[in-house]
Design an enzyme around this catalytic site. Structure first.
Site, PDB file in Angstrom:
ATOM      1  N   TYR A  10     -14.417   6.123   9.199  1.00 34.51           N
ATOM      2  CA  TYR A  10     -13.402   6.547   8.221  1.00 34.51           C
ATOM      3  C   TYR A  10     -13.877   6.186   6.817  1.00 34.51           C
ATOM      4  CZ  TYR A  10      -8.610   6.777   6.224  1.00 34.51           C
ATOM      5  OH  TYR A  10      -7.481   7.067   5.494  1.00 34.51           O
ATOM      6  N   HIS A  32       0.787  -1.234   0.000  1.00 29.96           N
ATOM      7  CA  HIS A  32       0.000   0.000   0.000  1.00 29.96           C
ATOM      8  C   HIS A  32       0.820   1.286   0.000  1.00 29.96           C
ATOM      9  CE1 HIS A  32      -3.447   2.437   0.253  1.00 29.96           C
ATOM     10  NE2 HIS A  32      -4.169   1.733   1.083  1.00 29.96           N
ATOM     11  N   THR A  43      -4.842  10.087  -0.322  1.00 36.21           N
ATOM     12  CA  THR A  43      -6.247   9.987   0.059  1.00 36.21           C
ATOM     13  C   THR A  43      -6.538  10.970   1.189  1.00 36.21           C
ATOM     14  OG1 THR A  43      -5.778   8.231   1.648  1.00 36.21           O
ATOM     15  CG2 THR A  43      -6.449   7.564  -0.577  1.00 36.21           C
TER      16      THR A  43
END
Length: 778
Positions: A588, A472, A602
């Site tokens: 979230y 990620h 993000t």
């Protein structure tokens, strides 16, 4: 050994008559073709650099401007207002040029300067236009005249036929929100989650911060925002991802699934052959910058910087922090099968291997019956466990010799391939267990059959199903989603398979076989491998995962409610969570904010709001039969509209959490403590959600191929006692959900939460006086 023979370019023997030199013409030919391939890539990069460097103009436009200036000069018209004449005077003193030569050079210099000036003006104008975010707040389908004019101007200054990185220099910097605005939105977000006394305490902390420490920290952030394109991205990558010392498996890596119902071929090697070839086709388009940049409303460009490290990238463990290693090119892939590692070259005779040739190489690995070397089988468990032991082992045992060569082959590969020996995917006779098992296999596998440090881990199962496990830190899900959509569509609709399930084309007997990677792993290293495996195994066994398709209705029917599908789903998640736990929680929602600036990552939308809580509580209240729903509908609209407003704020650079995170980082650099920031950054996200958007719907033509629907992807739970929820709206009538939690928590149950999500979606639809029957009739 054919591969060893071809690797030697020449041999020589010393004899009494001199040196007997014997050249291997095949080896020299391969060296020549490999060099030719490398120089082609260098030329393409050079050409693309020029095209991107002068965009939105083109090299041909330079010629047009220069010729135009020279034509005017020849016609005794001075378009330069005397600049060309002054240049002629300067050149005259050289004494080596005729008057005509001076005139031509002066005209060329002025034309070039005029051309560069026009490029700078167009770029700066586009940057100024893209700094306007008012278009995000326009009601869907109702753009004002001013916004329409703005969009036409953006198109005008955007040029035509942009390449992938054409807009990078025109994207604005990420703006830093005012401290008071961020704190105001933060207090609004926590108001429904805490009681009045606790809220008053947080309000006092926030007020003290905004008056005293906040302005000082904000000054440093402003300074950084003037210098850097994005004041968040580098710190986010380092402190959120690379400095984490716990396992990245489950906690950070995420996965992407194959088609939900379809398996184009059940031959494992064939599916791998087509998909690996398709991935390389995408990489070639990426290298040539032929991928169109993502454009919102087909007008507003989004940042493309995350594409740069998609391939040939690996996360390297460190004692205090990891690093990202990226190489410009790699001509091989690393393959794992039944405890063995292989290196497979993807180019032969100066070209990319065809799908049938890749299938041939993969089949050779599948047919290889050799046993793993000592301690080789579980080696990748090092990438699944804690980072510090892996960093120490890598430094001590993999810094030289055959271990370093083999590790380099894995870490410098284009990507990593796992040939799984299990069968996975949706089974109609057991849909729940089959999809759950499929998701867990992609998320963590056996904890040692995936190389979790690689940017892309491509997995092919025994029955032909496939998927990806993705690291990620280097990029976010939409970037990999774009690749994955291309691969699935190319695999099935463009490459295809023969009637017997093999890749189309012929095998190549001249291909050297894949080479086994060689390891020399000592006993003390094996003990650390087993320790890492134990940690990873405990983490994987604790994951309670539930993947399910919701096909009662989809975004087609939701849009008839004149509501955003994302807002609809998020409100359903709030209703489901309250039913599941009897409480609200900090929620979230990740969004991709690269429309607001360059180098974006993000941002977070806090979807649990006063408005959403009011709606949930009211919809759960008992109501006499026949009583009108006007008030509930009003609350629903307020909650949905507020969600969209927060979404737009986050996309425009006015989110809450990234700003507070960066203020906290600055406070740590300055060595000052902020009770307010410390408390904010320690709040747990009990419900972490993410939508995976479909970007290239046209590739699948779902109206003609309704069975070729994607399963989307998912991630592990963020909090020990919370849920992780990923969802993707596919076509008009399907929403795929992926729910994760931990068995060790007595508060959570992924299957229970999944049932609550389904019921919440149906309840909200009923509230809006629509039914699934209307969907079918329409």
């Amino acid at each position: 050994m054919a591969e060893a023979h071809q690797a030697v370019a020449f041999q020589f023997t010393v004899t009494p008559d001199g040196i007997d030199l014997r050249l291997s013409h095949e080896a020299l030919r391969q060296i020549y073709l490999s060099g030719l391939h490398s120089w082609k890539k260098k030329f393409i990069r050079f050409k693309n650099g020029i095209l991107t460097g002068v965009y939105p103009a083109s090299p041909s436009s330079w010629l047009m401007v220069v010729v135009g200036v020279m034509s005017n000069t020849h016609a005794k018209i001075d378009p330069s207002l005397g600049i060309i004449a002054k240049s002629n005077q300067t050149l005259k003193y050289t004494g080596i040029m005729s008057y005509q030569t001076q005139n031509v050079i002066s005209a060329m210099l002025f034309g070039t300067g005029l051309w560069v000036t026009l490029i700078i003006i167009m770029r700066y104008s586009l940057k100024m236009l893209l700094s306007y975010h008012g278009w995000m707040f326009a009601e869907h389908g109702k753009l004002s005249t001013a916004t329409k004019i703005w969009m036409r101007l953006v198109k005008l200054f955007s040029g035509c036929k942009p390449m992938l990185y054409s807009f990078q220099t025109s994207l604005p910097r990420l703006p830093v929100p005012a401290v008071k605005d961020t704190i105001k939105r933060y207090l609004e977000s926590v108001q429904p989650l805490i009681d009045e006394s606790e809220f008053q305490r947080m309000e006092a902390l926030a007020k003290d911060f905004s008056i005293n420490l906040g302005p000082k920290l904000q000054w440093y952030l402003k300074l950084k925002s003037w210098w850097a394109t994005n004041y968040v991205s580098d710190w986010w990558e380092e402190y959120i991802y690379l400095r984490g010392r716990g396992p990245i498996m489950v906690n950070s890596n995420y996965f992407a699934m194959d088609y939900l119902y379809i398996i184009p071929t059940h031959l494992q090697a064939a599916r791998a052959g087509n998909a690996i070839h398709a991935i390389h086709l995408y990489r070639r388009k990426l290298d040539r910058e032929e991928i169109m940049p993502l454009m919102l409303h087909n007008t507003i460009p989004m940042c493309s910087s995350q594409y740069e490290r998609m391939f040939n990238t690996s996360r390297i463990p460190g004692i205090e922090t990891d690093t990202i290693q990226h190489t410009n090119d790699s001509k091989h892939i690393a393959v794992y099968h039944q405890g063995r590692y292989f290196k497979v070259w993807m180019y032969h005779d100066g070209r990319l291997l065809k799908p049938r040739e890749i299938e041939q190489q993969i089949q050779r690995i599948l047919d290889d019956t050799s046993a793993p070397q000592l301690y080789e089988e579980k080696l990748a468990a090092l990438t699944a466990g804690d980072r510090v032991p892996w960093a120490k082992v890598r430094k001590s045992y993999f810094g030289s010799g055959k271990n370093k060569q083999s590790l380099d082959a894995v870490e410098r590969a284009a990507f990593f391939v796992s040939l799984d020996d299990t069968e996975q995917g949706y089974r109609k006779e057991d849909p729940v267990t089959s999809l759950d098992s499929y998701a867990k296999s992609l998320l963590h596998g056996k904890c040692y059959d995936r190389w979790f440090d690689k940017s892309i881990g491509f997995v092919v199962f025994k029955n032909g199903k496939m998927g990806m496990n993705l690291e990620h830190s280097w990029a976010d899900a939409p970037i990999l989603g774009h690749l994955w959509e291309y691969v699935m569509a190319t695999d099935n609709f463009h490459l295809g398979y023969s009637k017997d399930g093999h890749c189309k084309g012929e095998t190549n007997p001249n291909l050297p076989p894949p080479s086994r990677l060689q390891w020399d792993i000592p006993e003390e290293c094996h003990m650390i491998i087993e320790s890492s495996f134990s940690i990873a195994k405990a983490l994987a066994d604790d994951v309670d995962f539930h993947s399910f398709p919701f096909d009662s209705f989809g975004k087609g029917l939701i849009k008839k409610c004149r509501t955003s599908p994302d807002a609809f789903v998020q409100l359903a998640l709030q209703l489901a969570h309250y039913r599941d736990k009897g409480m609200f929680c900090l929620t979230y929602v990740s969004i991709y904010d690269s429309a607001s600036s360059g180098e974006g990552r993000t941002e977070t939308v806090r979807s649990c709001t006063v408005e959403s809580c009011n709606f949930v509580l009211y919809i759960l209240d008992a109501q006499p039969p026949g009583q009108p729903n006007e008030h509930r509908l009003k609350l629903f609209r307020l909650a949905a509209d507020n969600h969209q407003h927060m979404y737009r704020l986050a996309m425009s650079g006015s989110g809450i959490d990234r700003h507070l995170f960066c203020l906290y980082v600055v406070s740590k650099y300055l060595g000052v403590d902020s009770p307010f920031l410390k408390e904010v950054l320690s709040e747990p996200w009990k419900l972490s959600t993410s939508q995976t958007p479909q970007q290239q719907v046209e590739l699948f033509q779902l109206d003609k191929n309704p069975e070729f629907v994607s399963s989307g992807g998912g991630f592990g739970p963020v909090a020990d006692d919370g849920y992780g929820v990923s969802y993707v709206t596919v076509g008009e009538n399907l929403i795929n959900f992926h729910v994760s939690s931990k068995y060790s928590s007595h508060e959570t149950d992924s299957h229970r939460f999944g049932k609550n999500i389904k019921q919440a979606l149906l309840d909200i639809l009923a509230l809006l006086n629509l039914s699934t029957n209307k969907k079918k009739s329409s």
